[in-house]
Design a protein around this motif. Structure first.
Motif, short mmCIF file in Angstrom:
data_model
loop_
_atom_site.label_atom_id
_atom_site.label_comp_id
_atom_site.label_asym_id
_atom_site.label_seq_id
_atom_site.Cartn_x
_atom_site.Cartn_y
_atom_site.Cartn_z
N VAL A 132 -1.11 -3.52 15.22
CA VAL A 132 0.19 -3.95 14.68
C VAL A 132 0.42 -3.34 13.31
CG1 VAL A 132 1.50 -5.95 13.89
CG2 VAL A 132 0.21 -6.08 16.03
N GLU A 133 -0.63 -3.33 12.47
CA GLU A 133 -0.46 -2.72 11.15
C GLU A 133 -0.20 -1.23 11.27
OE1 GLU A 133 -2.89 -2.39 6.88
OE2 GLU A 133 -3.41 -3.94 8.38
N ARG A 134 -0.80 -0.57 12.23
CA ARG A 134 -0.54 0.86 12.43
C ARG A 134 0.91 1.10 12.83
NH1 ARG A 134 -4.31 3.96 16.58
NH2 ARG A 134 -3.25 2.58 18.06
N VAL A 135 1.45 0.22 13.67
CA VAL A 135 2.87 0.35 14.06
C VAL A 135 3.77 0.22 12.83
CG1 VAL A 135 4.74 -0.69 15.39
CG2 VAL A 135 2.48 -0.44 16.42
N VAL A 136 3.50 -0.80 12.02
CA VAL A 136 4.35 -1.03 10.85
C VAL A 136 4.22 0.14 9.87
CG1 VAL A 136 4.84 -2.58 8.92
CG2 VAL A 136 4.18 -3.53 11.16
N ARG A 137 3.01 0.68 9.69
CA ARG A 137 2.83 1.83 8.79
C ARG A 137 3.60 3.04 9.31
NH1 ARG A 137 -0.87 1.63 4.83
NH2 ARG A 137 -2.27 -0.19 4.79
N ASN A 138 3.56 3.25 10.63
CA ASN A 138 4.32 4.37 11.18
C ASN A 138 5.82 4.22 10.94
OD1 ASN A 138 2.37 6.14 12.27
ND2 ASN A 138 2.04 4.79 14.01
N LEU A 139 6.32 3.00 11.13
CA LEU A 139 7.76 2.77 10.93
C LEU A 139 8.15 2.96 9.47
CD1 LEU A 139 8.36 -0.34 13.24
CD2 LEU A 139 8.71 2.08 13.76
N VAL A 140 7.37 2.39 8.56
CA VAL A 140 7.70 2.53 7.14
C VAL A 140 7.53 3.98 6.69
CG1 VAL A 140 7.06 1.81 4.80
CG2 VAL A 140 7.11 0.12 6.65
N GLY A 141 6.46 4.64 7.11
CA GLY A 141 6.28 6.04 6.74
C GLY A 141 7.38 6.93 7.28
N ASN A 142 7.80 6.67 8.51
CA ASN A 142 8.92 7.44 9.08
C ASN A 142 10.19 7.22 8.27
OD1 ASN A 142 9.99 8.98 11.58
ND2 ASN A 142 11.37 7.22 11.40
N ALA A 143 10.44 5.96 7.81
CA ALA A 143 11.63 5.68 7.02
C ALA A 143 11.57 6.39 5.66
CB ALA A 143 11.78 4.17 6.82
N ILE A 144 10.38 6.47 5.06
CA ILE A 144 10.24 7.17 3.78
C ILE A 144 10.48 8.67 3.96
CG2 ILE A 144 8.60 7.77 1.97
CD1 ILE A 144 7.31 5.03 2.36
N ASP A 145 9.98 9.22 5.05
CA ASP A 145 10.14 10.66 5.27
C ASP A 145 11.61 11.05 5.43
OD1 ASP A 145 7.46 11.11 5.09
OD2 ASP A 145 7.09 11.00 7.26
N TYR A 146 12.40 10.18 6.06
CA TYR A 146 13.79 10.55 6.37
C TYR A 146 14.80 9.83 5.48
CZ TYR A 146 12.03 12.87 10.53
OH TYR A 146 11.37 13.72 11.38
N ALA A 147 14.36 9.21 4.40
CA ALA A 147 15.28 8.51 3.51
C ALA A 147 16.08 9.50 2.67
CB ALA A 147 14.50 7.56 2.60
N SER A 157 0.81 -1.22 0.00
CA SER A 157 0.00 0.00 0.00
C SER A 157 0.84 1.27 0.00
CB SER A 157 -0.93 0.00 1.22
OG SER A 157 -0.16 -0.01 2.42
N MET A 158 2.10 1.17 0.47
CA MET A 158 2.93 2.38 0.56
C MET A 158 4.01 2.43 -0.50
SD MET A 158 3.31 2.78 4.72
CE MET A 158 3.76 4.51 4.57
N SER A 159 3.96 1.51 -1.47
CA SER A 159 4.98 1.51 -2.54
C SER A 159 4.91 2.77 -3.39
CB SER A 159 4.81 0.27 -3.42
OG SER A 159 5.05 -0.90 -2.68
N LEU A 160 3.67 3.22 -3.73
CA LEU A 160 3.55 4.43 -4.55
C LEU A 160 4.09 5.64 -3.81
CD1 LEU A 160 0.00 3.89 -6.13
CD2 LEU A 160 2.25 3.53 -7.19
N LEU A 161 3.80 5.72 -2.51
CA LEU A 161 4.34 6.83 -1.72
C LEU A 161 5.87 6.78 -1.70
CD1 LEU A 161 3.82 9.23 0.18
CD2 LEU A 161 3.73 7.60 2.09
N ALA A 162 6.43 5.55 -1.61
CA ALA A 162 7.88 5.42 -1.62
C ALA A 162 8.46 5.82 -2.97
CB ALA A 162 8.27 3.99 -1.27
#
Length: 552
Positions: A420-435, A390-395
């Motif tokens: 659990v899915e909310r935790v994983v989304r937060n971690l992946v979204g945080n990684a995209i923001d600071y990549a 779901s977050m590939s396009l954002l990436a």
């Protein structure tokens, strides 16, 4: 057997070391006893040496005086001897009298002579002596040391002398029939028989058995008194240390109860000494802490209520504004460019505002202890696939790609799937923001499990974390890059909510990072709800060169 003894000795040593580290009373008592033993030993050695020197010195003085008097009488008897009589008979009679006197006085005698003075003689007191030896019955003549014999019997030895020796006899002055070995003082004198010009050596051997018994008695007395003194000091030290340590232990127990939340606990104040004043000061400190903690709790509760109330109250006007903004956003193509852009910005900021309110409401639930879970069997691999998909396009819009590294087996845990899915989304979204896609464009998501837990890590190669930011990154409204504007990125509550979700499940959420090398976040959840995971299946610090998998 030897291994068992070594194991028992090792356990005893470990127990003693643990007692030494943990017990102040044991350290005080053992240190006091050790210092007392050292002082008693030094004093005992010094006292025993003084007594020994006094007894031996006095015995030597008595021996020299007695030997001198006896030698003078023997020399007088030799000088009075007549040449008309048998010299050998006179010597035998004189030796018998000297031996009898020594028996009555408590010493032994050895008479050697006449000494050989011919050129063929050795002249050292060990060669032929002509007349032979006459000594006390039962005495071993070898009790006279050879060095003293050389001094007394040699023409150039110097004559009279004395030394210490070991008296070996089976009777003699001791009156015993069994062989004995006792320390003694031997005094040697050279005598001359004027009748024939012969030279004789007379040795007086004075046993020091009584002195040895006295020293043995003194040693036993010193040892016994030293042991009793150390026991007494140990008892006194134990009582004194107990009087000091007992209030300290009570203070420790009270402090532990206060730390566990029982803020009303206090120490008992007895007397007016230093310990009593310490207890009073401790109680004042505890009361002050209780007052401040109560005030902070009331303030925190008021803040939580305020945030919760404001968040709930804002939901209604936000819904109204959202409806109007949606109408404007849908009809923005009919507006002029400035008005259309304003409608788009209004729609975007309303999304951020709604996310912020949602996060505040969730935080207020955690603070109030009202957060609940709907447990189900959740596969972390499936959760990771859904989030990555779901977050590939954002990436892609950010110039990075998400890489999933799934395990060979499913990682199923008892958890709340939405949280659990909310935790994983937060971690992946945080990684995209600071990549930083210009350096390393990949963000790796890895899943693994063991017998007690399952773990998921998200690794980025962005700005990283400075030392100490590994814990601050989970604070509310905290950002790793202060220069980033609040108009970009998330609300600053995502990681704080993610950590609370992990704690709610009984798991961990941890972070690792280095400036310029990116960061890695690790989520660890127990396989069964209510259990504590023993260890995490994945390391917190990433490997230098992680493998690659299929891009999702």
């Amino acid at each position: 057997m030897l291994a068992s003894a070594r194991s028992a000795l090792a356990r005893a040593a470990a127990s003693a070391a643990r007692l030494w580290r943990r017990s102040l009373q044991a350290r005080v008592v053992l240190s006091t006893v050790a210092l007392t033993a050292l002082v008693v030993a030094l004093l005992g050695v010094a006292l025993l040496r003084q007594i020994s020197d006094g007894l031996v010195g006095e015995r030597v003085e008595v021996a020299l005086a007695e030997a001198g008097q006896s030698s003078a009488e023997v020399q007088k008897s030799l000088s009075a001897a007549s040449t008309d009589f048998d010299v050998e008979a006179q010597l035998s009679d004189l030796a018998a009298r000297v031996v009898e006197r020594g028996r009555s006085q408590g010493y032994d005698v050895v008479l050697i002579g006449p000494l050989a003075t011919s050129p063929g003689s050795t002249g050292d007191g060990t060669g032929p002596t002509g007349g032979g030896q006459r000594f006390s019955p039962g005495l071993d003549p070898t009790s006279v040391p050879p060095a003293l014999r050389r001094k007394v019997e040699s023409p150039t030895g110097g004559g009279d002398g004395w030394t210490y020796t070991e008296l070996r006899s089976g009777g003699g002055a001791t009156g015993s029939d069994e062989p004995t070995r006792v320390p003694a003082v031997v005094v040697g004198s050279r005598l001359v028989l004027p009748a024939d010009g012969g030279t004789y050596a007379l040795y007086h051997l004075f046993p020091m058995g009584q002195e040895e018994q006295t020293l043995a008695l003194v040693r036993r007395a010193l040892l016994t008194s030293g042991l009793l003194l150390m026991l007494l000091v140990a008892g006194v030290a134990f009582l004194v240390a107990r009087q000091v340590v007992t209030p300290v232990r009570l203070a420790r127990r009270v402090a532990e109860r206060i730390a566990s939340g029982r803020l009303e606990e206090r120490m008992q104040v007895r007397g007016e000494d230093d310990i009593a004043r310490l207890a009073g000061s401790f109680n004042q400190m505890a009361a002050s802490l209780q007052k401040q903690i109560r005030a902070l709790e009331d303030m925190s509760a008021g803040q939580r209520r305020f945030v919760s109330d404001v968040s709930h109250e804002l939901r209604t006007p936000l819904t109204t504004v959202r409806m109007a903004a949606d109408v404007l956003h849908d009809g923005r193509h009919r507006f002029d460019p400035v008005t259309a852009r304003s409608a788009e910005l209004l729609h975007t900021e309303l999304d951020r505002f709604e996310n912020l309110l949602t996060g505040l409401l969730e935080i207020s639930r955690f603070d109030a202890g009202a957060a609940t879970m709907h447990l189900d069997r959740v596969d972390l691999v499936d959760v990771a696939r859904r989030v990555v998909g779901s977050m590939s396009l954002l990436a892609e819009d950010a110039g990075v790609r998400l890489v999933l590294l799934p395990p060979d087996l499913p990682c199923v845990v008892e958890a709340d799937a939405l949280r659990v899915e909310r935790v994983v989304r937060n971690l992946v979204g945080n990684a995209i923001d600071y990549a930083r896609p210009a350096i390393v464009p990949d963000i790796e998501v890895r899943v693994a499990g063991n017998d007690t837990a399952c773990a998921l890590t998200v690794r980025d190669h962005g700005v990283g974390l400075a030392p100490g930011d590994e814990t601050r990154v989970f604070n509310r409204f905290w950002r790793a890059d202060p220069a980033r504007a609040r108009t970009t990125g998330g609300t600053g509550l995502g990681l704080a909510i993610a950590r609370e979700d992990a704690r709610l499940h009984g798991g961990w959420l941890e972070a690792w990072g280095r400036p310029g090398e990116g960061a890695q976040f690790r989520l660890t959840l127990p396989r069964r709800a209510g259990e504590d995971p023993v260890s995490s299946p994945l390391p917190l610090q990433p490997e230098p060169a992680p493998s690659r998998a299929v891009t999702r």
